[in-house]
Design a protein around this motif. Structure first.
Motif, PDB file in Angstrom:
ATOM      1  N   UNK A   1     -62.808  32.221  47.612  1.00  0.00           N
ATOM      2  CA  UNK A   1     -63.111  33.163  46.533  1.00  0.00           C
ATOM      3  C   UNK A   1     -64.583  33.560  46.539  1.00  0.00           C
ATOM      4  N   UNK A   2     -65.451  32.603  46.842  1.00  0.00           N
ATOM      5  CA  UNK A   2     -66.881  32.891  46.921  1.00  0.00           C
ATOM      6  C   UNK A   2     -67.173  33.895  48.031  1.00  0.00           C
ATOM      7  N   UNK A   3     -66.533  33.721  49.170  1.00  0.00           N
ATOM      8  CA  UNK A   3     -66.727  34.663  50.276  1.00  0.00           C
ATOM      9  C   UNK A   3     -66.198  36.049  49.907  1.00  0.00           C
ATOM     10  N   UNK A   4     -65.056  36.108  49.234  1.00  0.00           N
ATOM     11  CA  UNK A   4     -64.492  37.390  48.812  1.00  0.00           C
ATOM     12  C   UNK A   4     -65.402  38.069  47.795  1.00  0.00           C
ATOM     13  N   UNK A   5     -65.967  37.291  46.862  1.00  0.00           N
ATOM     14  CA  UNK A   5     -66.865  37.860  45.858  1.00  0.00           C
ATOM     15  C   UNK A   5     -68.144  38.387  46.512  1.00  0.00           C
ATOM     16  N   UNK A   6     -68.667  37.665  47.487  1.00  0.00           N
ATOM     17  CA  UNK A   6     -69.854  38.131  48.199  1.00  0.00           C
ATOM     18  C   UNK A   6     -69.588  39.407  48.967  1.00  0.00           C
ATOM     19  N   UNK A   7     -68.436  39.487  49.613  1.00  0.00           N
ATOM     20  CA  UNK A   7     -68.062  40.701  50.344  1.00  0.00           C
ATOM     21  C   UNK A   7     -67.886  41.872  49.387  1.00  0.00           C
ATOM     22  N   UNK A   8     -67.240  41.627  48.253  1.00  0.00           N
ATOM     23  CA  UNK A   8     -67.052  42.672  47.256  1.00  0.00           C
ATOM     24  C   UNK A   8     -68.397  43.177  46.733  1.00  0.00           C
ATOM     25  N   UNK A   9     -69.319  42.277  46.451  1.00  0.00           N
ATOM     26  CA  UNK A   9     -70.639  42.683  45.949  1.00  0.00           C
ATOM     27  C   UNK A   9     -71.401  43.480  47.007  1.00  0.00           C
TER      28      UNK A   9
END
Length: 64
Positions: free
Chosen positions: A16-24
């Motif tokens: 989830x952290x990686x997905x949030x970083x990619x989204x940002x």
């Protein structure tokens, strides 16, 4: 590290952290702050959901 990698909640949280970083990164790369369109709003809602998911899975780490 081996205990944390065996913990499914921790692995989900890191995902989830990686997905949030990619989204940002995508949000800022396309100039989402200047474009307040539907995609920017969708990315904002997605970001909120990802961060709430990280909080929830972070709480589960101790019990999994």
């Amino acid at each position: 590290p081996g205990d944390l990698l065996a913990n499914r909640a921790f692995v989900v949280k890191i995902g989830l952290l990686m997905a949030a970083g990619t989204n940002a990164a995508l949000f800022h790369a396309r100039g989402g702050l200047q474009r307040l369109d539907a995609l920017a709003r969708a990315q904002t809602v997605l970001s909120l959901g990802l961060w709430l998911g990280m909080i929830i899975t972070g709480r589960w780490i101790a019990y999994a």
